[in-house]
Design a protein around this motif. Sequence first.
Motif: not given
Lengths: 863, 293
Positions: A580-592
């Motif tokens: 149940t690790g963080p969804a992809w957007w958890t990392w992608a959103l802040p970077l974006a």
Amino acid sequence: MTFPGGRRALTAVVALVLVVVGGLAWALWPSGQPVRGQDTAISVVDGPADDQHVTLDATFFPPASGGKAPAVLLAHGFGGSKQSVRDLAVRLAGRGYAVLTWSARGFGRSTGEIALNSPDYEVKDVRQLVDWLAKRPEVRLDRAGDPRVGIAGGSYGGAIALMTAAYDNRIDAIAPEITWNDLADALFPDAGGNGPMNGVFKKMWAGIFFSSGGSDLAPDGGLDAQSLAGLSGPSGAARALTPQQVQCGRFLPAICEMYQTVASTGRATPEAISLLRRSSPSSVPGGIRIPTLLIQGQRDSLFTLGQADANARQIAATGAPVEMAWINGGHDGGDSEPDWVFDRTAGWFDRWLKDGPGTTANAPGAGTGADAFTVSRDGGRDPGTRQTVLVHAAAGGYPGLSGTGKTTVTLSGPEQQVANPPGGSPASISSVPGFGDLLRSGGGLGVSIDVPGQAAAFESAPLAAPAHVTGSPTVQVKVYGTGEATLFAKLYDSSGGPVAVLPSSLVAPFRVTATEAGTPVTVTLPAIDRTFDAGHRMRVVISTTDLGFSTPATPSVYRIGLASPELTVPADPALITPSTGPAWWTWALPLAAVLAAAVIILTRRARPARSAGDRPDLADVPLVITGLGKRYSNGEKAVDDLSFRVDKGQVLGLLGPNGAGKTTTMRMLMGLILPDEGEIRIFGHPVVPGAPVLSRLGSFVEGPGFLPHLSGRSNLELYWQATGRPAEDAHLEEALEIAGLGAALERAVRTYSQGMRQRLAIAQAMLGLPDLLVLDEPTNGLDPPQIAEMRKVLKAYAERGRTVIVSSHLLGEVEQTCSHVVVMHRGRLVSEGPVEGLLGSSTPNGSGHRLEDVFLDLIGESR
Amino acid sequence: MSAPASPAAGENTLGYAPGYSPGRTLPLRVEIVRQFRRRRTMAMFALLLALPWVLVVAFQFGPGSNGGNSLRLSDLATAGGLNFAAFALSVSASFLLVVAVALFCGDTVASEANWSSLRYLLAAPIPRDRLLRQKLIVALGYSAAAVTVLPLMALLAGTLAFGWNDIRVPGTGEIIAASDVLPKFALVIGYALVSQLVVAAMAFLLSVSTDSPLGAVGGAVGLVIVSSILQAVEALGSFREFLPTFWNTAWLDALSPQPDYSGMIKGVSISVTYSVILIAFAFRRFRRKDVVS
């Protein structure tokens, strides 16, 4: 704020609203063609002698995809009707299946009597439904008269799926849910392993089961498997009933009689067991040879996980592929996970009806998927809704209730006396059949009540490490005393807190003949899936009563002790909870977002590089304005093609009526607003917002600006500190002398008069003795002596090689203070030059050398 | 008034006054002092510091709920200092702290514009980016102090009133040792800080866009209210995960016996995403804005 800014903010708000509305519409928009069911009445003939005519009320849902499609028979739960499964049918039809739902005989509008899924009655009915399907043009056939068909259903409907599969080899796949393997065993369980004849009668569930069939005399009465817990009141009560009907409802008389016998005595009879077994898949070992998906509820004290386990073993023995899912809910409530169950079931049929071999013969190799065994586990709470979420741990194969690995936990506890109360009351409570979540607190934890004096407890030491239990633990106890003892074993999770948790609210009843020497009995505890945390204790409790079961009325006392201190605990380490690790957007959103922010900032640098660099030749010229222009947001020009130059030592008066553009020019001079055209140079350096050369400019424009809560002195001190320049360069005392505020300097600025603020603001402009001083209407609010003093101050200031620009509409003021003057009108330069020069110029009406007259001439107005 | 006995202007061939350096303008210390002496700063901190004591008094006077076996957070508040602090944070995080953060970040630029002092700071000159940066740092500092000071004072008040006890977990009544919880408590406060970042950024953007301090504060609080309302619309499904307030209560997960940090990680992600973009817009807008106040 400016109008363009306001418009931009408005645009942003409108865009936000559009996005939200669009999202809502997208989420809520009805999709696809509605699936329409065709109601039909199907006549069937059944009975042991094939002589009973029954009309089944059915609905056929053609596949939404059109053409010939595999068929699914969707059976309803006990007390329900075809209406109970209508939504599911529509969804399945939308997924490309021809779906037939029907009310079983004795339910809904169908005629006939309830025969408990008997091979002589219900099974024969369903076989004729398969015949009916084989004639439909929408249904894909494996061969003539043999449609490609699966059966799904819950509880009573699950049992008919299993039974039909055993008696009709045209069925290609089944997905029975929360149902039984051996109805006799389900109603007369014995955790000691001695069969239903020795079993303890599950009186409350049996009563609900039979009465819901009995009271359901009205058509479409509202119970199905999922909501069996929510018993509805008798519907259609106004109809006059015969005593037979009141007693037996729509049950077949033989079944009604059997129930009345066993419910009166609380003991099974051989006749009852044989009747119940005829309606059980356990009666047809080897009969079911097709892919079977078994879905059973963890919170189910009626049809326990053990029933599904028996089905799995029986079907797997034929070599047919079997998969198992333990969902969270069951007949006792909890989350029945309808969406997950639908997806799993539909996926099962997709695999075996659409793509599969399509025959009852096993395809070699087909069978075990990566999630052949799934268990719904608590996945914590959803932070937004605070609802519990479930995760599905999966393993490649179903290991059975004894797990793939066993550990033993040592229990301890002395022999304890327990009493069976007369009449069996008060009773311990584990779950209340038919009332589902009644005893569950918000956290979904089963609360269980043991009556003191009726229960013996044996506890482990606190666990050193978390223990995962998947399956049925076993414990060996000894029962001392005389006569037959009915006992109930439970395994608690005790955290040391006030409430011990009874996982899934399940108990294991067993009956044993007690002896003075002690009768050893191995008790199979209820199958559960639970993690006992480190530090928690496992506690086995043996009680004499349980609300859901029939217990002897005679009072008696037994002693209970451990035959072996070992509690055997099964586990299945192969069950892996999907990460149940963080969804992809958890990392992608802040970077974006960081990238977007960089773009947002960098695409708007401080100023277009229109101005050329510094002009060293102008380094000695305090101010040069060239072709300056600024429009209001409505396009009207505030300043239009303004050019002038101020030389060192001048006191320049900027003269013009209100609205001439004086203040706008001064604001551009300070870098507060950006010119639309032209440029301003101070000492040769172009003025842009924050240009370092502004540090050589002292300004007072359009009134003072102070922090009202601070004293005059603090304001000036903090202002100077904010410039970041050395304190000794401030010449603070000189500036304060100009302000002449005396003791008021230590008071908060909000207490100042307009004139005091004005003087303080001029003092602030003079801090650091700037080379160019710009003052907007400096004498406003000053009294005549102060005005005279100010005049001297400004002249003295300019005499030392500094430059002063004063704007004013007081002509006399300019005349007396300034050496040079610039006259503006409607944003344009009208005249510039030394004051004397302006006064010396000829005047058309010859009224004298007064600046006022010259001024009025210049701006084109005459008296 | 008298004319300043000042030295004559020397020849200055530099492009700026002696001693001036853009990097030294508006030191943080100066901005902190400028903001600190304001009444609303004082009043907000007084309120935040007094609230735990008000709650303590309220619990003392209220009908004794100690005997009950209820395991709700509010009923467990009197179980000890840590429980009390968790309760105080949970009741104030959704609104009081939002207002505090919106106040410190929404007021900072708009009030200068309102007082007309903004134009003198810019003409000093403090470069616009630097002015915003320093003001943002100080405003966030005050916001962080506000979010931190409340639970810490609650911890103190709760410990004095109810004793230093291990924490009782709502729902299950389990006990977790105080020493184990203390680091988690720091984590909770840190998360509360990060989750308020969106409010701070929104208030800051509005502060840059308007001359009305109350407009900026109200706008940011309004955003939180709208987001909370949308959050209640279940039809939005997983869209709600991307609402700025959706994960604001995720810190409760850190105090459970099996801490689950995935919600908090998502919350941090969402919060940082919105904040970075809003702050970028604030800088973009302020850079070329015509300051007419």
